[in-house]
Design an enzyme around this catalytic site. Structure first.
Site, PDB file in Angstrom:
ATOM      1  N   LEU A  38       0.875  -1.172   0.000  1.00  0.00           N
ATOM      2  CA  LEU A  38       0.000   0.000   0.000  1.00  0.00           C
ATOM      3  C   LEU A  38       0.911   1.221   0.000  1.00  0.00           C
ATOM      4  O   LEU A  38       1.800   1.345   0.841  1.00  0.00           O
ATOM      5  CB  LEU A  38      -0.901  -0.013   1.236  1.00  0.00           C
ATOM      6  CG  LEU A  38      -2.117   0.922   1.274  1.00  0.00           C
ATOM      7  CD1 LEU A  38      -3.018   0.713   0.066  1.00  0.00           C
ATOM      8  CD2 LEU A  38      -2.907   0.693   2.561  1.00  0.00           C
ATOM      9  N   ASP A  39       0.716   2.109  -0.971  1.00  0.00           N
ATOM     10  CA  ASP A  39       1.613   3.252  -1.136  1.00  0.00           C
ATOM     11  C   ASP A  39       1.739   4.074   0.144  1.00  0.00           C
ATOM     12  O   ASP A  39       0.829   4.117   0.970  1.00  0.00           O
ATOM     13  CB  ASP A  39       1.116   4.162  -2.263  1.00  0.00           C
ATOM     14  CG  ASP A  39       1.246   3.519  -3.638  1.00  0.00           C
ATOM     15  OD1 ASP A  39       2.168   2.698  -3.813  1.00  0.00           O
ATOM     16  OD2 ASP A  39       0.426   3.838  -4.521  1.00  0.00           O
ATOM     17  N   LYS A  40       2.874   4.752   0.273  1.00  0.00           N
ATOM     18  CA  LYS A  40       3.163   5.546   1.470  1.00  0.00           C
ATOM     19  C   LYS A  40       2.095   6.608   1.721  1.00  0.00           C
ATOM     20  O   LYS A  40       1.701   6.844   2.867  1.00  0.00           O
ATOM     21  CB  LYS A  40       4.539   6.194   1.333  1.00  0.00           C
ATOM     22  CG  LYS A  40       5.003   6.943   2.572  1.00  0.00           C
ATOM     23  CD  LYS A  40       6.432   7.441   2.390  1.00  0.00           C
ATOM     24  CE  LYS A  40       6.921   8.164   3.644  1.00  0.00           C
ATOM     25  NZ  LYS A  40       8.329   8.594   3.511  1.00  0.00           N
TER      26      LYS A  40
END
Length: 282
Positions: A38-40
């Site tokens: 999950l992207d930052k």
């Protein structure tokens, strides 16, 4: 060593890898992984795997996903999210009628190019590392499935579109934002992204890392998708030693092997009709 999986509510501003640090500390093991980055800049449900359950990453990664996303029209960043540098601007902001019409084109089996700032491997190197170094490279389009897109709201004054998207593994919401905007003669980036569901697992059932407890750890027996096969006592040692025992199973199907006394012995994955491989032996 503890074995199980956790439904974690990942906070914005932390990478998926960084989110695992308190889990490793709590369970006193480095044998912790996650199933699906999950992207930052994003938040939402992240499945963390502890102990031998790390071998089930492939199963969890393969599950469908649900996201609530906010697209902002008129600006595009190099990362296609709110953390990037603005690289494109557009004066034209599409109407809600045009958006609704175009959204239909993004439902079903589609081909999309992942963002340049992504974890895709290009000749053994992560794409985002090449992008950071200003390298030229191409990413091949990939086939994904978008099962449903619901428009939740659209604020023309702020150029913000809110959507709920249900899709297959490997789907990039940032790519949908980019491609939707291009199809409308505009540009866009994802200003907010929350993953709300992975397979049957929902964000509302997840926990923040600071609230971890032993009861947060979930066992395989809670998964209705994993059928149980009970092994006679005379064959238990065969399973524990990784030997073949006769089990009816289909390709890509997962099953739990248990003793008649209720002990979980192993997890197997079908690789053919009544053929399987051991994924975990406990």
């Amino acid at each position: 060593m503890e074995n199980g999986f956790l439904l974690i509510n990942k906070e914005q501003g932390k990478t998926s890898f960084e989110t695992l640090f308190p889990i490793k500390k709590y369970f006193n093991t480095n044998h912790v992984g996650h199933a699906g980055t999950l992207d930052k800049f994003a938040s939402g449900i992240l499945i963390a795997l502890v102990g031998k359950y790390t071998k089930l990453a492939g199963y969890f990664i393969s599950l469908d996903k649900e996201y609530v996303a906010e697209f902002r029209f008129g600006l595009e960043t190099d990362t296609l999210d709110s953390n990037g540098r603005i690289v494109n601007k557009a004066d034209y902001i599409p109407s809600v009628e045009d958006i609704d019409l175009k959204l239909k084109d993004f439902v079903g089996e589609i081909y999309q190019s992942p963002p340049r700032f992504s974890s895709i491997h290009i000749d053994g190197i992560r794409a985002y590392k090449l992008a950071l170094n200003g390298k030229f490279f191409e990413i091949k389009k990939r086939r994904v499935n978008v099962y449903d897109i619901q428009r939740l709201s659209y604020d023309f004054s702020s150029s913000s579109l809110s959507l709920k998207i249900t899709c297959s593994k490997g789907t990039y919401i940032r790519s949908i934002a980019r491609d939707l905007a291009y199809s409308l003669n505009s540009c866009a980036y994802v200003s907010n992204l929350k993953r709300t569901k992975i397979g049957m697992f929902r964000l509302k059932d997840s926990t923040l890392c600071k609230n971890l407890s032993k009861s947060s750890l979930i066992s395989l027996e809670s998964l209705s998708s994993f059928k149980k096969v009970y092994i006679d006592s005379s064959k238990v040692n065969l399973v524990k030693n990784g030997a073949y025992v006769e089990v009816q199973i289909n390709i890509n199907e997962f099953k739990i092997l248990k003793s008649r006394e209720g002990e979980i012995l192993a997890v197997i994955e079908g690789i053919g009709f009544n053929k399987y491989k051991y994924v975990i032996i406990f």
